[in-house]
Design an enzyme around this catalytic site. Structure first.
Site, PDB file in Angstrom:
ATOM      1  N   TYR A   1     -23.393  48.258 146.973  1.00 12.27           N
ATOM      2  CA  TYR A   1     -22.502  48.781 145.775  1.00 12.27           C
ATOM      3  C   TYR A   1     -22.995  47.932 144.568  1.00 12.27           C
ATOM      4  O   TYR A   1     -23.440  46.582 144.538  1.00 12.27           O
ATOM      5  CB  TYR A   1     -21.246  48.074 146.057  1.00 12.27           C
ATOM      6  CG  TYR A   1     -20.256  48.598 145.047  1.00 12.27           C
ATOM      7  CD1 TYR A   1     -19.918  50.036 144.238  1.00 12.27           C
ATOM      8  CD2 TYR A   1     -19.459  47.536 144.033  1.00 12.27           C
ATOM      9  CE1 TYR A   1     -19.133  49.939 143.253  1.00 12.27           C
ATOM     10  CE2 TYR A   1     -18.804  47.644 143.050  1.00 12.27           C
ATOM     11  CZ  TYR A   1     -18.556  49.153 142.605  1.00 12.27           C
ATOM     12  OH  TYR A   1     -17.742  49.280 141.705  1.00 12.27           O
TER      13      TYR A   1
ATOM     14  N   ASP B   1     -29.668  42.495 143.112  1.00  9.31           N
ATOM     15  CA  ASP B   1     -28.272  42.550 142.723  1.00  9.31           C
ATOM     16  C   ASP B   1     -27.411  41.245 143.310  1.00  9.31           C
ATOM     17  O   ASP B   1     -27.009  41.310 144.629  1.00  9.31           O
ATOM     18  CB  ASP B   1     -27.678  43.714 142.836  1.00  9.31           C
ATOM     19  CG  ASP B   1     -26.237  43.784 142.056  1.00  9.31           C
ATOM     20  OD1 ASP B   1     -25.532  42.723 141.832  1.00  9.31           O
ATOM     21  OD2 ASP B   1     -25.554  44.704 142.452  1.00  9.31           O
TER      22      ASP B   1
ATOM     23  N   LYS C   1     -19.245  37.523 138.819  1.00  2.00           N
ATOM     24  CA  LYS C   1     -18.121  36.909 139.697  1.00  2.00           C
ATOM     25  C   LYS C   1     -18.292  35.157 139.318  1.00  2.00           C
ATOM     26  O   LYS C   1     -17.577  34.879 138.419  1.00  2.00           O
ATOM     27  CB  LYS C   1     -18.591  37.251 141.123  1.00  2.00           C
ATOM     28  CG  LYS C   1     -18.309  38.646 141.447  1.00  2.00           C
ATOM     29  CD  LYS C   1     -17.985  39.005 142.705  1.00  2.00           C
ATOM     30  CE  LYS C   1     -18.153  40.572 142.990  1.00  2.00           C
ATOM     31  NZ  LYS C   1     -16.713  41.120 143.207  1.00  2.00           N
TER      32      LYS C   1
HETATM   33  N1  PLP Z   1     -22.887  44.365 142.028  1.00  2.00           N
HETATM   34  C1  PLP Z   1     -22.206  43.841 143.038  1.00  2.00           C
HETATM   35  C2  PLP Z   1     -23.267  43.402 144.198  1.00  2.00           C
HETATM   36  C3  PLP Z   1     -20.913  43.918 143.326  1.00  2.00           C
HETATM   37  O1  PLP Z   1     -20.471  43.428 144.322  1.00  2.00           O
HETATM   38  C4  PLP Z   1     -20.229  44.372 141.993  1.00  2.00           C
HETATM   39  C5  PLP Z   1     -18.722  43.991 142.235  1.00  2.00           C
HETATM   40  O2  PLP Z   1     -18.029  44.137 143.374  1.00  2.00           O
HETATM   41  C6  PLP Z   1     -20.739  44.755 141.050  1.00  2.00           C
HETATM   42  C7  PLP Z   1     -21.979  44.858 141.110  1.00  2.00           C
HETATM   43  C8  PLP Z   1     -20.050  45.239 140.014  1.00  2.00           C
HETATM   44  O3  PLP Z   1     -19.324  43.966 139.276  1.00  2.00           O
HETATM   45  P1  PLP Z   1     -17.980  44.149 138.235  1.00  2.00           P
HETATM   46  O4  PLP Z   1     -17.018  44.474 139.366  1.00  2.00           O
HETATM   47  O5  PLP Z   1     -17.905  43.009 137.870  1.00  2.00           O
HETATM   48  O6  PLP Z   1     -18.277  45.192 137.435  1.00  2.00           O
END
Ligand code: PLP
Length: 438
Positions: free
Chosen positions: A149, A244, A272
């Site tokens: 994700y 990511d 985060k």
């Molecule tokens: N990338 C990863 C690996 C994530 O776990 C998340 C959110 O959980 C995101 C991107 C998106 O981040 P945000 O919820 O701060 O937009």
């Protein structure tokens, strides 16, 4: 033995009201408790490893705001720094020294990026990284993995179609098919599919994006060998590799999964933990790559609240704590100890239940498999067992994210006593779940 359900009277009333304001009563879907029992708990306060809901129920929290709170709730260093900075104003839309301070803290302790750009969420970081990769390579297609994700940016809200290598099918209404057509989706941990994608779309793939520690659909740990292969095949094809690290960054270690696997990605995204609980995301790369971003380069990306001073302050305070000697060793040892006790318990009882773990992240899986590395290996029916377990744990004062696909996080604030209490609750809950199922 099952125990009575906790009172959720006030949470239920708040949820009823919220449903009149927000779609589904929430501002982010998983909070609606659709996959577990009961109405969502409305949280009133958090301190250390504990949270309290509107009905006064107290929980040991393993969701930790979905990962950012590696120091626990309301940590004094973060709170004090935020309050100090807030005295001087909350946003200027102009540069501040705090941005330099956070950047320096990160860049001087991270061998994998030379320049960084702050944004306000993980989604924004990923969206910008994808645009940068496309602008840099002058190619359009991107490749992602089923089971990872990356936030809710249009071109990543796609899932695999049928077949080894497929264009994505949109996984949300409102995403144009033309966007999904630029996204190739394959399974994790499958070299053949990767090779085939690069053969079929030779010279067209701008970037491969992966969570090097896939932690949004269970914890689908990849082998170092697979990630090294991924690095090689991207290099051979002039494709950028995006790690990511919105979850794994500053969690698996200060330098995240890039250091854990010793792999140099072309772009890394963060979120985060970097914001200490306030909205911050970031992406970074070599200076040469980052200088393709505006105002020096031709890839546009901007943000009214990017580098917001209050958010920077929280990030500075939190990351300073993480850099103290032994921080990660202590956290990881504590987690390993916790996980091992649960693994021993389930092995003794011969329960089809596993705990997968890395660093201070863990995932409970109702499975007899010794390892799970692809989304396809998760049995959706097992989520019913998680639902039972979640209810038992909530009733025993343990708060896990409300879905069996979510991982749990241990923070520096979790004490050995917290973990002992939690283990007892887990053992009792598992006994109930497996007794019901037998
Ligand atoms: N990338 C990863 C690996 C994530 O776990 C998340 C959110 O959980 C995101 C991107 C998106 O981040 P945000 O919820 O701060 O937009």
């Amino acid at each position: 033995m099952s125990i009575p359900d906790i009172s959720r009277e006030k949470s239920a009333a708040l949820y009823d009201k919220a449903k009149t304001y927000f779609p589904g009563g929430v501002n982010s879907p998983v909070r609606a408790f659709k996959s577990v029992y009961g109405t969502p708990l409305f949280i009133e306060k958090g301190d250390g490893s504990h949270i309290w809901d509107a009905d006064g129920n107290e929980f040991i929290d393993f969701c930790c705001s979905w990962g950012p709170l590696i120091l626990g709730h309301n940590h004094s260093s973060v709170r004090e720094k935020v309050m100090e900075v807030m005295q001087k104003g909350m946003s200027f839309g102009a540069p501040t020294a705090l941005e330099n301070e956070l950047a320096e803290l990160i860049l001087s302790n991270n061998r994998f990026i030379e320049k960084i750009r702050f944004v306000s969420s993980g989604t924004e970081a990923v969206m910008s990284a994808i645009r940068l990769a496309r602008g840099y390579t002058k190619r359009d297609k991107i490749l992602k993995f089923e089971g990872c994700y990356h936030g809710h940016t249009d071109s990543l809200l796609v899932k695999a179609g049928s077949g080894l290598v497929t264009f994505g099918e949109t996984s949300s209404a409102g995403v144009p098919k033309a966007f999904a057509d630029e996204t190739i989706v394959i399974s994790l941990n499958d070299k053949e599919a990767l090779q085939e994608a690069f053969n079929e779309f030779k010279g067209q793939i701008a970037a491969v994006i992966i969570e090097p520690v896939p932690a949004n659909n269970g914890l689908l740990l990849q082998t170092p060998e697979y990630l090294e292969y991924l690095r090689r095949i991207c290099t051979q094809n002039g494709t950028m590799l995006i790690f990511d690290e919105v979850i794994s960054g500053f969690r698996i270690g200060f330098e995240g999964a890039a250091a854990y696997y010793n792999i140099q990605p072309d772009i890394i995204t963060y979120g985060k933990i970097i914001g200490g609980g306030l909205p911050v995301g970031a992406y970074g790369a070599s200076a040469e790559v980052m200088d393709h971003i505006s105002p020096v380069g031709s890839v546009y990306q901007a943000g009214t609240l990017s580098g917001n001073p209050v958010a920077m302050a929280a990030g500075i305070a939190q990351l300073t704590e993480l850099l103290k000697p032994g921080f990660y060793d202590e956290l990881h040892t504590k987690t390993a100890h916790f996980v091992k006790s649960i693994q021993e318990f389930v092995a003794n009882r011969s329960y089809n239940f596993k705990v997968f773990t890395i660093g201070s992240v863990f995932w409970f899986a109702f499975t007899d498999r010794t390892g799970i590395s692809t989304a396809e290996e998760i049995d959706p029916a097992s989520m019913l067992k998680f639902k039972e377990m979640h209810r038992e744990l909530i009733n025993r004062g343990i708060y896990l994210g409300p879905s069996g696909y979510e991982v749990g996080f241990i923070s520096a604030a979790h004490t050995m006593a917290d973990l002992e209490t939690t283990k007892t609750a887990i053992f009792d809950s598992l006994d109930i779940v497996f007794k019901q199922g037998s």
